[in-house]
Design a protein around this motif. Structure first.
Motif, PDB file in Angstrom:
ATOM      1  N   LEU A 152      11.502  10.059   8.892  1.00  0.00           N
ATOM      2  CA  LEU A 152      12.357  10.160   7.715  1.00  0.00           C
ATOM      3  C   LEU A 152      11.844  11.272   6.801  1.00  0.00           C
ATOM      4  O   LEU A 152      10.638  11.495   6.694  1.00  0.00           O
ATOM      5  CB  LEU A 152      12.387   8.829   6.957  1.00  0.00           C
ATOM      6  CG  LEU A 152      12.803   7.594   7.752  1.00  0.00           C
ATOM      7  CD1 LEU A 152      12.998   6.410   6.819  1.00  0.00           C
ATOM      8  CD2 LEU A 152      14.087   7.857   8.543  1.00  0.00           C
ATOM      9  N   ALA A 153      12.764  11.965   6.135  1.00  0.00           N
ATOM     10  CA  ALA A 153      12.398  13.043   5.215  1.00  0.00           C
ATOM     11  C   ALA A 153      12.211  12.478   3.811  1.00  0.00           C
ATOM     12  O   ALA A 153      13.134  11.874   3.251  1.00  0.00           O
ATOM     13  CB  ALA A 153      13.476  14.118   5.211  1.00  0.00           C
ATOM     14  N   GLN A 154      11.028  12.663   3.241  1.00  0.00           N
ATOM     15  CA  GLN A 154      10.765  12.130   1.903  1.00  0.00           C
ATOM     16  C   GLN A 154      11.440  13.005   0.859  1.00  0.00           C
ATOM     17  O   GLN A 154      11.300  14.226   0.859  1.00  0.00           O
ATOM     18  CB  GLN A 154       9.262  12.070   1.628  1.00  0.00           C
ATOM     19  CG  GLN A 154       8.918  11.349   0.328  1.00  0.00           C
ATOM     20  CD  GLN A 154       7.419  11.159   0.137  1.00  0.00           C
ATOM     21  OE1 GLN A 154       6.621  11.624   0.954  1.00  0.00           O
ATOM     22  NE2 GLN A 154       7.041  10.483  -0.926  1.00  0.00           N
ATOM     23  N   CYS A 155      12.190  12.370  -0.051  1.00  0.00           N
ATOM     24  CA  CYS A 155      12.887  13.126  -1.083  1.00  0.00           C
ATOM     25  C   CYS A 155      12.417  12.793  -2.490  1.00  0.00           C
ATOM     26  O   CYS A 155      12.690  13.550  -3.424  1.00  0.00           O
ATOM     27  CB  CYS A 155      14.399  12.928  -0.969  1.00  0.00           C
ATOM     28  SG  CYS A 155      14.966  11.229  -1.135  1.00  0.00           S
ATOM     29  N   VAL A 156      11.731  11.653  -2.683  1.00  0.00           N
ATOM     30  CA  VAL A 156      11.148  11.303  -3.979  1.00  0.00           C
ATOM     31  C   VAL A 156       9.736  10.804  -3.753  1.00  0.00           C
ATOM     32  O   VAL A 156       9.507   9.962  -2.871  1.00  0.00           O
ATOM     33  CB  VAL A 156      11.985  10.231  -4.728  1.00  0.00           C
ATOM     34  CG1 VAL A 156      11.298   9.815  -6.015  1.00  0.00           C
ATOM     35  CG2 VAL A 156      13.392  10.748  -5.021  1.00  0.00           C
ATOM     36  N   ASP A 157       8.795  11.327  -4.528  1.00  0.00           N
ATOM     37  CA  ASP A 157       7.393  10.925  -4.428  1.00  0.00           C
ATOM     38  C   ASP A 157       6.879  10.620  -5.825  1.00  0.00           C
ATOM     39  O   ASP A 157       6.633  11.520  -6.617  1.00  0.00           O
ATOM     40  CB  ASP A 157       6.570  12.047  -3.790  1.00  0.00           C
ATOM     41  CG  ASP A 157       5.101  11.666  -3.605  1.00  0.00           C
ATOM     42  OD1 ASP A 157       4.833  10.463  -3.461  1.00  0.00           O
ATOM     43  OD2 ASP A 157       4.248  12.575  -3.605  1.00  0.00           O
ATOM     44  N   PHE A 196       3.687   5.920   6.912  1.00  0.00           N
ATOM     45  CA  PHE A 196       4.409   5.245   7.995  1.00  0.00           C
ATOM     46  C   PHE A 196       5.820   5.783   8.148  1.00  0.00           C
ATOM     47  O   PHE A 196       6.259   6.127   9.259  1.00  0.00           O
ATOM     48  CB  PHE A 196       4.431   3.731   7.726  1.00  0.00           C
ATOM     49  CG  PHE A 196       5.245   2.954   8.719  1.00  0.00           C
ATOM     50  CD1 PHE A 196       4.691   2.551   9.928  1.00  0.00           C
ATOM     51  CD2 PHE A 196       6.570   2.627   8.458  1.00  0.00           C
ATOM     52  CE1 PHE A 196       5.450   1.830  10.852  1.00  0.00           C
ATOM     53  CE2 PHE A 196       7.322   1.909   9.372  1.00  0.00           C
ATOM     54  CZ  PHE A 196       6.760   1.515  10.574  1.00  0.00           C
ATOM     55  N   TYR A 197       6.570   5.875   7.041  1.00  0.00           N
ATOM     56  CA  TYR A 197       7.964   6.277   7.146  1.00  0.00           C
ATOM     57  C   TYR A 197       8.112   7.774   7.406  1.00  0.00           C
ATOM     58  O   TYR A 197       9.081   8.214   8.045  1.00  0.00           O
ATOM     59  CB  TYR A 197       8.746   5.832   5.907  1.00  0.00           C
ATOM     60  CG  TYR A 197       9.016   4.342   5.946  1.00  0.00           C
ATOM     61  CD1 TYR A 197       9.928   3.826   6.850  1.00  0.00           C
ATOM     62  CD2 TYR A 197       8.327   3.464   5.125  1.00  0.00           C
ATOM     63  CE1 TYR A 197      10.154   2.458   6.930  1.00  0.00           C
ATOM     64  CE2 TYR A 197       8.551   2.100   5.194  1.00  0.00           C
ATOM     65  CZ  TYR A 197       9.465   1.600   6.095  1.00  0.00           C
ATOM     66  OH  TYR A 197       9.680   0.258   6.179  1.00  0.00           O
ATOM     67  N   VAL A 208      10.608   2.602  -0.755  1.00  0.00           N
ATOM     68  CA  VAL A 208       9.543   1.605  -0.821  1.00  0.00           C
ATOM     69  C   VAL A 208       9.063   1.537  -2.258  1.00  0.00           C
ATOM     70  O   VAL A 208       9.028   2.544  -2.966  1.00  0.00           O
ATOM     71  CB  VAL A 208       8.371   1.961   0.131  1.00  0.00           C
ATOM     72  CG1 VAL A 208       8.831   1.911   1.574  1.00  0.00           C
ATOM     73  CG2 VAL A 208       7.785   3.332  -0.183  1.00  0.00           C
ATOM     74  N   HIS A 209       8.698   0.319  -2.693  1.00  0.00           N
ATOM     75  CA  HIS A 209       8.307   0.123  -4.083  1.00  0.00           C
ATOM     76  C   HIS A 209       7.157  -0.865  -4.161  1.00  0.00           C
ATOM     77  O   HIS A 209       7.301  -2.030  -3.761  1.00  0.00           O
ATOM     78  CB  HIS A 209       9.509  -0.398  -4.895  1.00  0.00           C
ATOM     79  CG  HIS A 209       9.283  -0.352  -6.377  1.00  0.00           C
ATOM     80  ND1 HIS A 209      10.078  -1.025  -7.270  1.00  0.00           N
ATOM     81  CD2 HIS A 209       8.346   0.300  -7.118  1.00  0.00           C
ATOM     82  CE1 HIS A 209       9.649  -0.801  -8.497  1.00  0.00           C
ATOM     83  NE2 HIS A 209       8.595   0.013  -8.434  1.00  0.00           N
ATOM     84  N   CYS A 210       6.010  -0.392  -4.630  1.00  0.00           N
ATOM     85  CA  CYS A 210       4.850  -1.266  -4.850  1.00  0.00           C
ATOM     86  C   CYS A 210       4.940  -1.814  -6.267  1.00  0.00           C
ATOM     87  O   CYS A 210       4.464  -1.195  -7.223  1.00  0.00           O
ATOM     88  CB  CYS A 210       3.548  -0.481  -4.670  1.00  0.00           C
ATOM     89  SG  CYS A 210       3.255   0.116  -3.013  1.00  0.00           S
ATOM     90  N   ASP A 235       0.856  -1.176   0.000  1.00  0.00           N
ATOM     91  CA  ASP A 235       0.000   0.000   0.000  1.00  0.00           C
ATOM     92  C   ASP A 235       0.895   1.230   0.000  1.00  0.00           C
ATOM     93  O   ASP A 235       1.521   1.563   1.003  1.00  0.00           O
ATOM     94  CB  ASP A 235      -0.912  -0.017   1.235  1.00  0.00           C
ATOM     95  CG  ASP A 235      -1.933   1.105   1.239  1.00  0.00           C
ATOM     96  OD1 ASP A 235      -1.573   2.240   0.840  1.00  0.00           O
ATOM     97  OD2 ASP A 235      -3.082   0.864   1.663  1.00  0.00           O
ATOM     98  N   TYR A 236       0.961   1.914  -1.148  1.00  0.00           N
ATOM     99  CA  TYR A 236       1.882   3.031  -1.304  1.00  0.00           C
ATOM    100  C   TYR A 236       1.604   4.133  -0.287  1.00  0.00           C
ATOM    101  O   TYR A 236       2.498   4.572   0.447  1.00  0.00           O
ATOM    102  CB  TYR A 236       1.784   3.597  -2.724  1.00  0.00           C
ATOM    103  CG  TYR A 236       2.710   4.764  -2.974  1.00  0.00           C
ATOM    104  CD1 TYR A 236       4.055   4.556  -3.294  1.00  0.00           C
ATOM    105  CD2 TYR A 236       2.248   6.081  -2.892  1.00  0.00           C
ATOM    106  CE1 TYR A 236       4.910   5.624  -3.518  1.00  0.00           C
ATOM    107  CE2 TYR A 236       3.096   7.153  -3.110  1.00  0.00           C
ATOM    108  CZ  TYR A 236       4.418   6.918  -3.427  1.00  0.00           C
ATOM    109  OH  TYR A 236       5.274   7.973  -3.641  1.00  0.00           O
ATOM    110  N   ALA A 237       0.366   4.594  -0.221  1.00  0.00           N
ATOM    111  CA  ALA A 237       0.024   5.706   0.667  1.00  0.00           C
ATOM    112  C   ALA A 237       0.290   5.360   2.128  1.00  0.00           C
ATOM    113  O   ALA A 237       0.830   6.178   2.886  1.00  0.00           O
ATOM    114  CB  ALA A 237      -1.441   6.104   0.473  1.00  0.00           C
TER     115      ALA A 237
END
Length: 383
Positions: A283-288, A277-278, A307-309, A270-272
């Motif tokens: 953690l700082a998200q750098c790619v969406d 969660f992370y 993470v990769h769905c 589940d991508y979202a």
């Protein structure tokens, strides 16, 4: 380097920048972030900020020589970086000390600060001749190259020199390394959209000195030092009202030692939910990239987790090891009987080679330059 091994000992002979962005302060940050041990012989004290130099007091040649002697005779020196000198007498005193050392010397012929302040008079520039002959490489920017007589004059001197092109206009930066009797080695890179330029020359020259002390040849040292500056530009903090300083603190030994465990990729259902969660984990998200089911996060310390769905069963993982020389790593592993796939140029600007460990886990060896952490599609950095 690891454990209690002795770090390379780098002596920076340069002026002090009270704002911390250039001079010996930039040298200390660079050398330290690359795993070296920084020592200094301060030539002048300046009162400056990101906008201009307010005042300069030059130390005596005797005091500068005493600082050099103290470092050499006690701790020892593996490489020297020279920046702002301040007077012909200082230039001669430094040259006299360096003649007795058999270590790499990087000479940054500092004449004009980023803010425009003149840091070397005509007599001091004339005294640079002796230092250029002693140096492993001299690193002028465009203005300094002109003051030294231009490319033809540098070639006639029979020395190695690096022409820095960051001050030129245009979307591409071109730097060229010239060595006697050899064709020029040219690097071209896209200009990084950043207001940070305070201390770039100091940072580059001290990085070259550190890499030379680590045993790299001159071409490799320059290439890796350019990467250090580009990474520090990407992470430059928005400080001051003028030219911002670089983000030395963010480079985190990225360019020393290999292979470096850099990233783990985890399958996700589940991508979202995984992104939430992370992010909640801190953690700082750098790619969406929800359309590709892919997100990347940066953990404190610089390592990344993705993470990769993609339909894979949760519980598997892929480990990513960064290599500064991917082909050399592949050759070494194959020579030891380990099967490694041929490297592939990926659309996301990484060059990757995959292998499988005895338990069936997937490992990726990759080379990515600044795209390891700053691909063109990265999310804007939160400030």
């Amino acid at each position: 380097m690891s454990g209690t091994s002795t770090p390379p000992r780098i002596l920076a002979i340069a002026g002090s920048d009270s704002s911390g962005g250039a001079g010996v302060q930039a040298d200390i940050k660079t050398i330290t972030m690359l795993g070296g041990y920084a020592m200094t012989a301060i030539t002048a004290v300046t009162a400056q900020d990101t906008s201009r130099v307010h005042a300069i007091e030059v130390l005596s040649a005797e005091m500068i020589g005493a600082q050099i002697d103290a470092c050499v005779h006690d701790i020892g020196v593996d490489a020297v970086k020279i920046g702002m000198l301040g007077s012909p007498g200082i230039a001669d005193a430094v040259a006299g000390r360096l003649q007795a050392l058999s270590v790499p010397v990087v000479f940054d012929p500092v004449m004009i600060a980023t803010s425009g302040a003149v840091l070397a008079d005509a007599a001091t520039v004339a005294a640079f001749e002796r230092l250029m002959c002693l140096a492993t490489v001299t690193t002028p920017n465009l203005a300094e190259l002109g003051a030294l007589g231009g490319a033809q004059a540098m070639t006639r001197r029979g020395i190695s020199w690096l022409a820095k092109g960051g001050d030129a206009h245009g979307d591409t930066i071109e730097d060229s390394l010239h060595r006697p009797g050899e064709p020029a080695r040219v690097w071209r890179s896209a200009r990084i959209g950043s207001d940070a330029s305070h201390g770039t020359g100091c940072t580059l020259s001290s990085a070259i000195a550190t890499f030379l002390a680590l045993g790299l040849d001159l071409t490799a040292a320059v290439a890796r030092a350019r990467q250090f500056v580009r990474l520090a530009l990407h992470d430059a903090p928005p400080l001051g009202r003028g030219a911002s300083p670089l983000g030395h603190h963010a480079v985190r030994l990225d360019l020393t030692g290999e292979p470096r465990l850099n990233q783990v990729t985890l399958p996700a259902r589940d991508y979202a939910a995984s992104v939430a969660f992370y992010r909640a984990l801190g953690l700082a998200q750098c790619v969406d990239s929800p359309e590709n089911g892919y997100a990347r996060f940066v953990a404190p310390g610089g390592a990344t987790l993705s993470v990769h769905c993609d339909g894979s069963e949760a519980g598997g993982a892929a480990l990513y090891f960064e290599c500064l020389d991917l082909d050399a790593q592949i050759a070494r592993l194959r020579a030891g009987g380990i099967a490694v796939a041929d490297p592939v140029e990926q659309s996301w600007l990484w060059r990757e080679a995959w292998l499988i460990d005895p338990a069936g886990n997937r490992l990726c060896l990759y080379q990515a330059d600044v795209n390891r952490r700053h691909p063109p599609w990265s999310l804007p950095r939160e400030r």
